[in-house]
Write a protein that holds these residues in place. Structure first.
Motif, PDB file in Angstrom:
ATOM      1  N   UNK A  49       9.484  57.704  53.652  1.00 53.25           N
ATOM      2  CA  UNK A  49       8.481  58.183  54.610  1.00 53.25           C
ATOM      3  C   UNK A  49       7.273  58.759  53.883  1.00 53.25           C
ATOM      4  N   UNK A  50       7.527  59.570  52.869  1.00 56.13           N
ATOM      5  CA  UNK A  50       6.437  60.192  52.115  1.00 56.13           C
ATOM      6  C   UNK A  50       5.635  59.139  51.349  1.00 56.13           C
ATOM      7  N   UNK A  51       6.302  58.190  50.726  1.00 58.67           N
ATOM      8  CA  UNK A  51       5.606  57.127  49.994  1.00 58.67           C
ATOM      9  C   UNK A  51       4.764  56.272  50.923  1.00 58.67           C
ATOM     10  N   UNK A  52       5.315  55.946  52.090  1.00 60.44           N
ATOM     11  CA  UNK A  52       4.558  55.177  53.073  1.00 60.44           C
ATOM     12  C   UNK A  52       3.300  55.939  53.470  1.00 60.44           C
ATOM     13  N   UNK A  53       3.467  57.226  53.792  1.00 62.68           N
ATOM     14  CA  UNK A  53       2.328  58.040  54.228  1.00 62.68           C
ATOM     15  C   UNK A  53       1.260  58.149  53.136  1.00 62.68           C
ATOM     16  N   UNK A  54       1.687  58.316  51.907  1.00 61.80           N
ATOM     17  CA  UNK A  54       0.726  58.396  50.797  1.00 61.80           C
ATOM     18  C   UNK A  54      -0.062  57.094  50.666  1.00 61.80           C
ATOM     19  N   UNK A  55       0.604  55.976  50.850  1.00 58.31           N
ATOM     20  CA  UNK A  55      -0.072  54.680  50.702  1.00 58.31           C
ATOM     21  C   UNK A  55      -0.993  54.368  51.877  1.00 58.31           C
ATOM     22  N   UNK A  56      -0.769  54.992  53.008  1.00 57.05           N
ATOM     23  CA  UNK A  56      -1.567  54.736  54.218  1.00 57.05           C
ATOM     24  C   UNK A  56      -2.367  55.957  54.659  1.00 57.05           C
ATOM     25  N   UNK A  57      -2.586  56.893  53.748  1.00 55.66           N
ATOM     26  CA  UNK A  57      -3.224  58.163  54.114  1.00 55.66           C
ATOM     27  C   UNK A  57      -4.574  57.979  54.808  1.00 55.66           C
ATOM     28  N   UNK A  58      -5.419  57.118  54.284  1.00 59.31           N
ATOM     29  CA  UNK A  58      -6.750  56.969  54.885  1.00 59.31           C
ATOM     30  C   UNK A  58      -6.647  56.464  56.327  1.00 59.31           C
ATOM     31  N   UNK A  59      -5.733  55.573  56.589  1.00 56.12           N
ATOM     32  CA  UNK A  59      -5.541  55.072  57.961  1.00 56.12           C
ATOM     33  C   UNK A  59      -4.937  56.154  58.853  1.00 56.12           C
TER      34      UNK A  59
END
Length: 80
Positions: A49-59
């Motif tokens: 979850x954290x890795x996904x969020x980091x990769x999609x932070x701008x969105x």
């Protein structure tokens, strides 16, 4: 930053946050939204979850507040 009400917000709007406000860095709605989106995208753990969020932070910032950035995997773990 756009902070409109999403259907996720509408669904969870009556959910009470049981955490102590002064000890909470992240909004519960942000954590729940990221969790739902990340799991739907294939995340299988709090780290995922954290890795996904980091990769999609701008969105994510286009519809979430994220006042203190992306929650860590430890934060997801504590919430759930």
């Amino acid at each position: 930053m756009q902070t409109g009400i999403t259907s996720i917000h509408k669904y969870f709007q009556e959910l009470t946050d049981p955490r102590v406000k002064s000890r909470s860095s992240h909004l519960l709605m942000d954590i729940l939204a990221i969790s739902l989106i990340a799991v739907n995208a294939g995340a299988q753990s709090f780290n995922g979850m954290a890795l996904f969020a980091e990769s999609k932070e701008s969105r994510l910032r286009t519809f979430l507040v994220l006042p203190n950035g992306i929650p860590s995997h430890d934060t997801f773990n504590r919430i759930f």
